[in-house]
Design a protein around this motif. Structure first.
Motif, PDB file in Angstrom:
ATOM      1  N   ALA A 179     -45.863  -5.564 -17.914  1.00 14.05           N
ATOM      2  CA  ALA A 179     -46.768  -6.677 -18.073  1.00 14.05           C
ATOM      3  C   ALA A 179     -46.040  -7.734 -18.579  1.00 14.05           C
ATOM      4  N   TYR A 180     -45.945  -9.045 -17.946  1.00 18.41           N
ATOM      5  CA  TYR A 180     -45.106 -10.078 -18.347  1.00 18.41           C
ATOM      6  C   TYR A 180     -46.110 -11.434 -18.037  1.00 18.41           C
ATOM      7  N   GLY A 181     -46.565 -12.089 -19.128  1.00 15.96           N
ATOM      8  CA  GLY A 181     -47.673 -12.992 -18.882  1.00 15.96           C
ATOM      9  C   GLY A 181     -48.993 -12.217 -18.530  1.00 15.96           C
ATOM     10  N   ASP A 182     -49.190 -12.899 -17.393  1.00 18.75           N
ATOM     11  CA  ASP A 182     -50.422 -12.700 -16.622  1.00 18.75           C
ATOM     12  C   ASP A 182     -50.230 -11.814 -15.263  1.00 18.75           C
ATOM     13  N   VAL A 232     -40.657  -5.954 -22.382  1.00 18.79           N
ATOM     14  CA  VAL A 232     -40.631  -7.490 -22.750  1.00 18.79           C
ATOM     15  C   VAL A 232     -40.398  -7.608 -24.385  1.00 18.79           C
ATOM     16  N   LEU A 233     -39.827  -8.398 -24.596  1.00 18.53           N
ATOM     17  CA  LEU A 233     -39.469  -8.607 -26.067  1.00 18.53           C
ATOM     18  C   LEU A 233     -39.166 -10.459 -26.381  1.00 18.53           C
ATOM     19  N   GLU A 234     -40.041 -10.823 -27.325  1.00 21.57           N
ATOM     20  CA  GLU A 234     -39.987 -12.357 -27.336  1.00 21.57           C
ATOM     21  C   GLU A 234     -40.183 -13.121 -26.281  1.00 21.57           C
ATOM     22  N   ASP A 235     -40.977 -12.819 -25.445  1.00 20.94           N
ATOM     23  CA  ASP A 235     -41.353 -13.346 -24.076  1.00 20.94           C
ATOM     24  C   ASP A 235     -40.211 -13.376 -23.168  1.00 20.94           C
ATOM     25  N   LYS A 236     -39.254 -12.402 -23.016  1.00 20.75           N
ATOM     26  CA  LYS A 236     -38.369 -12.296 -22.240  1.00 20.75           C
ATOM     27  C   LYS A 236     -38.372 -10.747 -21.683  1.00 20.75           C
ATOM     28  N   LEU A 237     -37.905 -10.532 -20.576  1.00 21.16           N
ATOM     29  CA  LEU A 237     -37.972  -9.240 -19.841  1.00 21.16           C
ATOM     30  C   LEU A 237     -36.679  -8.790 -19.945  1.00 21.16           C
ATOM     31  N   TYR A 238     -36.513  -7.538 -20.689  1.00 20.98           N
ATOM     32  CA  TYR A 238     -35.198  -6.854 -20.827  1.00 20.98           C
ATOM     33  C   TYR A 238     -35.084  -5.652 -19.847  1.00 20.98           C
ATOM     34  N   ILE A 251     -47.719  -8.395 -13.580  1.00 22.84           N
ATOM     35  CA  ILE A 251     -46.932  -7.326 -13.589  1.00 22.84           C
ATOM     36  C   ILE A 251     -45.676  -7.450 -12.736  1.00 22.84           C
ATOM     37  N   TYR A 252     -44.591  -7.186 -13.166  1.00 25.30           N
ATOM     38  CA  TYR A 252     -43.184  -7.067 -12.724  1.00 25.30           C
ATOM     39  C   TYR A 252     -42.607  -5.654 -12.354  1.00 25.30           C
ATOM     40  N   VAL A 253     -42.535  -5.490 -11.133  1.00 26.72           N
ATOM     41  CA  VAL A 253     -42.030  -4.079 -10.840  1.00 26.72           C
ATOM     42  C   VAL A 253     -40.394  -4.337 -10.508  1.00 26.72           C
ATOM     43  N   VAL A 254     -39.656  -3.774 -11.128  1.00 23.96           N
ATOM     44  CA  VAL A 254     -38.066  -4.176 -11.055  1.00 23.96           C
ATOM     45  C   VAL A 254     -37.353  -2.928 -10.783  1.00 23.96           C
ATOM     46  N   GLY A 255     -36.338  -3.402  -9.808  1.00 25.13           N
ATOM     47  CA  GLY A 255     -35.225  -2.202  -9.523  1.00 25.13           C
ATOM     48  C   GLY A 255     -35.851  -1.063  -8.928  1.00 25.13           C
ATOM     49  N   GLY A 256     -34.844   0.164  -8.998  1.00 28.73           N
ATOM     50  CA  GLY A 256     -35.570   1.368  -8.360  1.00 28.73           C
ATOM     51  C   GLY A 256     -34.512   1.643  -7.275  1.00 28.73           C
ATOM     52  N   VAL A 257     -35.098   2.517  -6.391  1.00 24.41           N
ATOM     53  CA  VAL A 257     -34.085   3.258  -5.363  1.00 24.41           C
ATOM     54  C   VAL A 257     -35.004   3.024  -4.119  1.00 24.41           C
ATOM     55  N   ARG A 258     -34.275   2.688  -2.949  1.00 26.62           N
ATOM     56  CA  ARG A 258     -34.665   2.256  -1.696  1.00 26.62           C
ATOM     57  C   ARG A 258     -33.698   2.454  -0.503  1.00 26.62           C
ATOM     58  N   HIS A 259     -34.008   3.617   0.246  1.00 27.25           N
ATOM     59  CA  HIS A 259     -32.989   3.967   1.122  1.00 27.25           C
ATOM     60  C   HIS A 259     -31.626   4.514   0.436  1.00 27.25           C
ATOM     61  N   PHE A 260     -31.924   5.494  -0.508  1.00 29.05           N
ATOM     62  CA  PHE A 260     -30.932   6.115  -1.258  1.00 29.05           C
ATOM     63  C   PHE A 260     -29.944   5.167  -2.188  1.00 29.05           C
ATOM     64  N   SER A 261     -30.247   3.999  -2.292  1.00 25.33           N
ATOM     65  CA  SER A 261     -29.412   3.067  -2.943  1.00 25.33           C
ATOM     66  C   SER A 261     -30.225   2.404  -4.056  1.00 25.33           C
ATOM     67  N   GLN A 319     -24.638  -1.807 -18.789  1.00 18.21           N
ATOM     68  CA  GLN A 319     -24.960  -3.525 -18.810  1.00 18.21           C
ATOM     69  C   GLN A 319     -26.613  -3.548 -19.130  1.00 18.21           C
ATOM     70  N   VAL A 320     -26.781  -4.793 -19.976  1.00 11.26           N
ATOM     71  CA  VAL A 320     -28.090  -5.098 -20.379  1.00 11.26           C
ATOM     72  C   VAL A 320     -28.311  -6.670 -19.837  1.00 11.26           C
ATOM     73  N   GLU A 321     -29.529  -6.949 -19.356  1.00  5.15           N
ATOM     74  CA  GLU A 321     -29.815  -8.180 -18.652  1.00  5.15           C
ATOM     75  C   GLU A 321     -31.238  -8.470 -19.401  1.00  5.15           C
ATOM     76  N   ARG A 322     -31.485  -9.828 -19.477  1.00  7.04           N
ATOM     77  CA  ARG A 322     -32.943 -10.331 -19.669  1.00  7.04           C
ATOM     78  C   ARG A 322     -33.173 -11.525 -18.874  1.00  7.04           C
ATOM     79  N   TYR A 323     -34.558 -11.472 -18.480  1.00  3.97           N
ATOM     80  CA  TYR A 323     -35.096 -12.388 -17.794  1.00  3.97           C
ATOM     81  C   TYR A 323     -36.082 -13.492 -18.428  1.00  3.97           C
TER      82      TYR A 323
END
Length: 536
Positions: free
Chosen positions: A441-444, A488-494, A446-456, A507-511
């Motif tokens: 949950a990010y703001g109001d 979510v940490l300090e209003d950023k998505l890690y 919900i972010y669904v991020v990444g995952g596997v689709r078609h084996f990749s 690797q780590v990234e944030r949005y």
């Protein structure tokens, strides 16, 4: 009145003589009232004649003086200097009330210098509360105790083994445990080298840096044992191998209280370690060890991190382990109703929800809820379908879960649970199916991020708006990943770690939704996948 009579030497019917030939006139009936030893001692030889002298050559005059003070008045002038000797004397003479008073006094004065003594004394005197507190202090401050406390060297081999094999042991790096074993053995090498192999088997060598392992091989104590040298060399060999999808020493991660705010993670393989990310310093730190499990769920509730279910390398688990963030101590929370690995977990309104997963026989559609005040799990209404490796998030008093693996396919199904109605409701399907994605949950929204689709693995981001029951596409991540950590940490998505064919990533990234951009941050110490990320 009895104490006044004792001090005046009136109506006394016995004399106790202690070390140094100092005598104390006493009343037998008073000492029998406070000591089972004196009751048994005088019970068979009570005499109404002249005062007899009873000698206790191992008791010091100050200790006897305090024991009599407590026996006659119910109190004694305890100090850090006299309490250990008095506890020993009271224990030998079975003065139960005085033993309890000494233990109560010691509980509030635990230090790294005396915790080993208190642990052993409490054990010998049957004081489980003091024993537990002293033992936990030893676990929490192990590095300080092992490096500086002389009484640490008096532990038996089995007592030391019991300490260093604990998941609750707090060490910044595993080489601190290695050094502690070498210090203990080096204190009396001729007598203790025979225990080295057993103790080395308790050290998690794969968590030690390669340079420290190399130094260990050269240590003269280690070199006495071919088996110990082989153990260290094997660990060095594993370190030298490239890390791929089946990481050799995956870690379990959880938070610690020194850096605020902080994010922590818990690794997927049945080997454990605790690490913390400090967002302001942009660095990862190893801080402790956690429960041995992988493919579990994590949630933060009432200042504790809960590690729920999972797989320990042999079986799917019902058990739940929780860590107090302030003290970094672990305890067993109430087990779930069903064993689950690859489950989805969220915290909402003081409760933890565990949904779906695998129990070793199939994929589950059941869900259950944990209340910390009762320590119990309650089964809820089942979901509309079986789910494993789904992702879930809580927002505005409801729980949302997004597809997963019903039959090894990537679906787009999603549903919502209302705790007040105990009811699941299907919501708008995702724009594209996936599994082993992550949700937050990010703001109001919900972010669904990444995952596997078609084996990749994919770097795709989907955004769900509960208010309109609609989906939209978001800015994709820099790196494709599945089975990773998201928080979510300090209003950023890690987004941290994960799997991207054919290997794990570190690797780590944030949005930042304010700029609608993903940016890289400090990599984790090692590549890992299948873990949880939570914020404390």
């Amino acid at each position: 009145i009895f104490n006044d009579l004792r001090l005046e030497g009136k109506l006394c019917d016995a004399v106790i003589r202690v070390a140094g030939q100092e005598d104390f006139k006493v009343h037998k009936v008073v000492l029998c009232n406070c000591s089972a030893y004196f009751t048994a001692f005088w019970g068979h030889c009570w005499s109404d004649g002249a005062q007899q002298i009873y000698t206790f050559p191992t008791v010091s005059p100050p200790a006897m003086r305090l024991l009599l003070q407590h026996a006659y008045t119910g109190s004694a002038a305890l100090t850090p200097e006299n309490v250990l000797e008095l506890l020993e004397t009271a224990g030998r003479l079975a003065a139960t009330a005085l033993v309890r008073a000494c233990c109560d006094f010691l509980e509030g004065r635990l230090t790294s210098a005396n915790c080993v003594d208190m642990w052993l004394l409490a054990d010998s005197h049957g004081r489980p509360e003091l024993r537990q507190k002293a033992y936990h202090h030893l676990l929490r401050h192990f590095e300080e105790v092992a490096a500086h406390a002389e009484n640490f060297l008096q532990l038996s081999a089995w007592q030391l083994a019991d300490v260093i094999e604990r998941d609750e042991l707090h060490v910044g790096q595993e080489d601190a445990v290695f050094r502690a074993v070498l210090r203990w053995v080096g204190h009396a090498p001729e007598d203790r080298c025979c225990h080295l192999v057993m103790l080395m088997s308790k050290v998690r060598l794969l968590l030690m840096p390669s340079r420290h392992l190399a130094g260990g091989v050269e240590n003269p104590v280690v070199r006495r044992s071919l088996e110990c040298v082989t153990m260290v060399l094997n660990a060095m060999t594993v370190h030298a191998q490239p890390r791929r999808g089946e990481a050799a020493d995956p870690l379990a991660l959880a938070p610690q209280p020194r850096c605020w705010p902080s994010a922590a993670e818990t690794e997927a393989s049945p080997n454990t370690h605790v690490q913390l990310y400090d967002a302001r310093a942009d660095r990862w730190m190893g801080v402790a060890r956690g429960p041995s499990r992988g493919f579990h769920g994590c949630a933060v509730l009432n200042g504790a991190v809960y590690c729920i279910g999972g797989f320990d390398g042999e079986r799917n688990l019902r058990s739940v382990r929780a860590m107090d963030v302030a003290t970094r101590t672990w305890w067993d929370a109430g087990p779930m109703r069903k064993a689950r690995s690859h489950l989805s977990v969220v915290a909402l309104d003081g409760c933890i929800y565990a949904m779906g997963g695998c129990d070793g026989f199939g994929v589950l559609s059941t869900a259950e809820r944990y209340r910390a005040d009762t320590g119990n799990w309650t089964l809820l209404a089942p979901m509309h379908r079986q789910r494993s490796d789904s992702c879930a998030a809580a927002l505005r008093g409801k729980v949302y879960i997004f597809d997963g693996i019903p039959l090894n396919t990537a679906g787009s199904n999603a549903e919502c649970y209302d705790p007040h109605a105990n009811q699941w409701t299907l919501i708008a399907p995702m724009l594209a199916g996936c599994n082993v994605a992550q949700a937050a949950a990010y703001g109001d929204q919900i972010y669904v991020v990444g995952g596997v689709r078609h084996f990749s693995a994919t770097n795709r981001v989907l955004i769900y708006d509960p208010a309109s029951n609609r989906w939209s596409e978001g800015t994709p991540m820099i790196s494709a990943r599945s089975s990773f950590g998201l928080a979510v940490l300090e209003d950023k998505l890690y987004a941290a770690g994960g799997y991207n064919n054919p290997c794990c990533v570190r690797q780590v990234e944030r949005y930042d939704r304010a700029t609608d951009r993903w940016s890289p941050v400090r990599d984790m110490a090692g590549a890992r996948w299948g873990f949880c990320l939570c914020v404390v």
